[in-house]
Design an enzyme around this catalytic site. Structure first.
Site, PDB file in Angstrom:
ATOM      1  N   GLU A   1      23.117  29.632 -45.863  1.00 25.49           N
ATOM      2  CA  GLU A   1      23.833  30.762 -46.537  1.00 25.49           C
ATOM      3  C   GLU A   1      25.446  30.723 -46.237  1.00 25.49           C
ATOM      4  O   GLU A   1      25.478  30.960 -44.869  1.00 25.49           O
ATOM      5  CB  GLU A   1      23.376  31.924 -46.525  1.00 25.49           C
ATOM      6  CG  GLU A   1      24.031  33.227 -47.092  1.00 25.49           C
ATOM      7  CD  GLU A   1      23.433  34.520 -47.026  1.00 25.49           C
ATOM      8  OE1 GLU A   1      22.545  34.962 -47.851  1.00 25.49           O
ATOM      9  OE2 GLU A   1      24.212  35.279 -46.339  1.00 25.49           O
TER      10      GLU A   1
ATOM     11  N   TYR B   1      29.843  33.142 -52.813  1.00 22.32           N
ATOM     12  CA  TYR B   1      28.522  33.051 -52.381  1.00 22.32           C
ATOM     13  C   TYR B   1      27.781  31.656 -52.488  1.00 22.32           C
ATOM     14  O   TYR B   1      28.043  31.237 -53.746  1.00 22.32           O
ATOM     15  CB  TYR B   1      27.845  34.230 -52.771  1.00 22.32           C
ATOM     16  CG  TYR B   1      26.242  34.246 -52.069  1.00 22.32           C
ATOM     17  CD1 TYR B   1      26.379  34.941 -50.866  1.00 22.32           C
ATOM     18  CD2 TYR B   1      25.318  33.570 -52.808  1.00 22.32           C
ATOM     19  CE1 TYR B   1      24.885  34.772 -50.264  1.00 22.32           C
ATOM     20  CE2 TYR B   1      24.002  33.501 -52.074  1.00 22.32           C
ATOM     21  CZ  TYR B   1      23.696  34.365 -50.934  1.00 22.32           C
ATOM     22  OH  TYR B   1      22.697  34.343 -50.344  1.00 22.32           O
TER      23      TYR B   1
END
Length: 384
Positions: A190, A102
């Site tokens: 993101e 992530y």
């Protein structure tokens, strides 16, 4: 403003971030053609502005163009958290996945700085990771003058136990993600997951971007990317009128001038036992026409059992607000009870207009909230 995955990833690619080959399709035939160009094997992903697509069946793997067409047929038109899937992204399958990571750039409002957030637990809801295993989330702050420094990504790579051979690429991707964040006036960029492929390369398999609405005037290209099909019609109309309006799940409609005052109004409604049906800020200097539009938008929500007006007049004049309310009520036939609290500029004139129309008023916000909650309970039959 949120962007679709395919839009975000294309912006990432402009800043040197590797993404899979792929194209958007709006029907099974287009999905077939894209999969054929990719060599047959593809992943078909619903393009809607919400999470949980995989759990809802909105992501499917295909080994042939025919399977890609069948997957697109199954996904297009499905509902995911109330949103209709109108397009799918047909992406090339990554060449094996060794690890999912992530990576995000966002604003740390407490520190007033951009922040890089990274975790070796990619592919999952980062909120769950933060709640259950916060030690797996690692952060560094970026000095806007200096940008992303190599030592910062080295620190993150060590914390995530990344293979040393990907550290250089990890820096390149992190710096690119920050550059994308800054160039597009984003509040969030993101990648989840950022994967290490079977060939040992890093690749962004998914992407998410949120753009600061206040910056869209200098980002015309991004403004054109807004998907109006993905937002409630009332919010679209409100934005075009110059009103900030967000629908919520409660039963008390709110019309307030000023974001801070609106938040306080929502809190006090909760204090007295009910929930706000919306966040609505008519802003400073709102005229009667904007007030009328705002009230009409509130009343389009069938859950609204009462409406609370909380107006503190500075630039906004109390008599203009009162005229807007009365104008809207001339156009809308409603039995929803309303309570008005006016203070500040021309409040006396506004209250006089409302008194003449026999509308309920209150001197303080606390009194107004209690009256609105009581009126909603009586209207719904919860109390008599």
């Amino acid at each position: 403003m949120n962007l679709h995955e395919y839009q975000a990833k294309r912006l990432f690619a402009e800043h040197g971030i590797p993404i899979p080959r792929g194209e958007v399709a709006t029907n099974p035939d287009e999905a077939y053609a894209v999969a054929q160009q990719l060599g047959g094997r593809a992943v078909i992903k619903a393009q809607v502005l919400t999470g949980g697509r995989g759990k809802a069946g909105g992501i499917k793997l295909a080994q042939t163009p025919d399977e890609a067409a069948q997957a697109a047929q199954a996904i297009l038109g499905m509902q995911i958290k109330g949103l209709t899937v109108r397009k799918v992204l047909v992406d090339d399958l990554a060449p094996g996945i060794k690890q999912e990571l992530y990576l995000a750039v966002l604003i740390d409002r407490a520190r007033r700085l951009p922040m890089i957030m990274a975790s070796a637990s990619g592919g999952m809801d980062i909120e769950d990771v933060a709640e259950k295993t916060p030690d797996q989330i690692h952060t560094v702050h970026v000095d806007p003058v200096l940008g992303v420094r190599n030592y910062q990504t080295t620190y993150l790579a060590q914390k995530m136990s990344l293979p040393r051979e990907v550290w250089k690429d990890f820096y390149t991707i992190t710096a690119g993600l920050y550059a994308c964040f800054r160039a597009n006036d984003a509040s969030l960029t993101e990648i989840n997951p950022l994967v290490i492929t079977g060939e040992g390369n890093l690749m962004a398999l998914d992407g998410k971007m949120s753009i600061d609405d206040n910056a869209l005037s200098r980002q015309p290209r991004l403004a054109e990317m807004r998907d109006l099909d993905e937002e409630p019609p009332a919010e679209t109309e409100a934005r075009q009128t110059g009103i900030t309006f967000i629908q919520l799940d409660g039963n008390i409609g709110c019309m307030v001038n000023g974001a801070g005052l609106a938040m306080a109004t929502m809190d006090i409604i909760k204090l007295y036992g009910d929930s706000p049906a919306n966040f609505l800020d008519i802003g400073g200097g709102a005229k009667a026409g904007q007030v009328a539009t705002a009230l009409r938008l509130i009343l389009t929500d069938p859950k609204v059992e009462a409406v609370l007006f909380n107006i503190f007049g500075g630039i906004t004049r109390g008599d203009e607000v009162a005229r807007g309310i009365l104008t809207a009520l001339e156009q809308i036939d409603t039995k929803v009870p309303m309570v008005v609290r006016l203070a500040g500029t021309n409040a006396a004139e506004g209250l006089a207009l409302l008194a003449e129309a026999k509308m309920a008023t209150a001197a303080t916000l606390s009194e107004a909230a209690q009256k609105a909650v009581k009126a909603a309970n009586e209207a719904s039959g919860r109390i008599s």
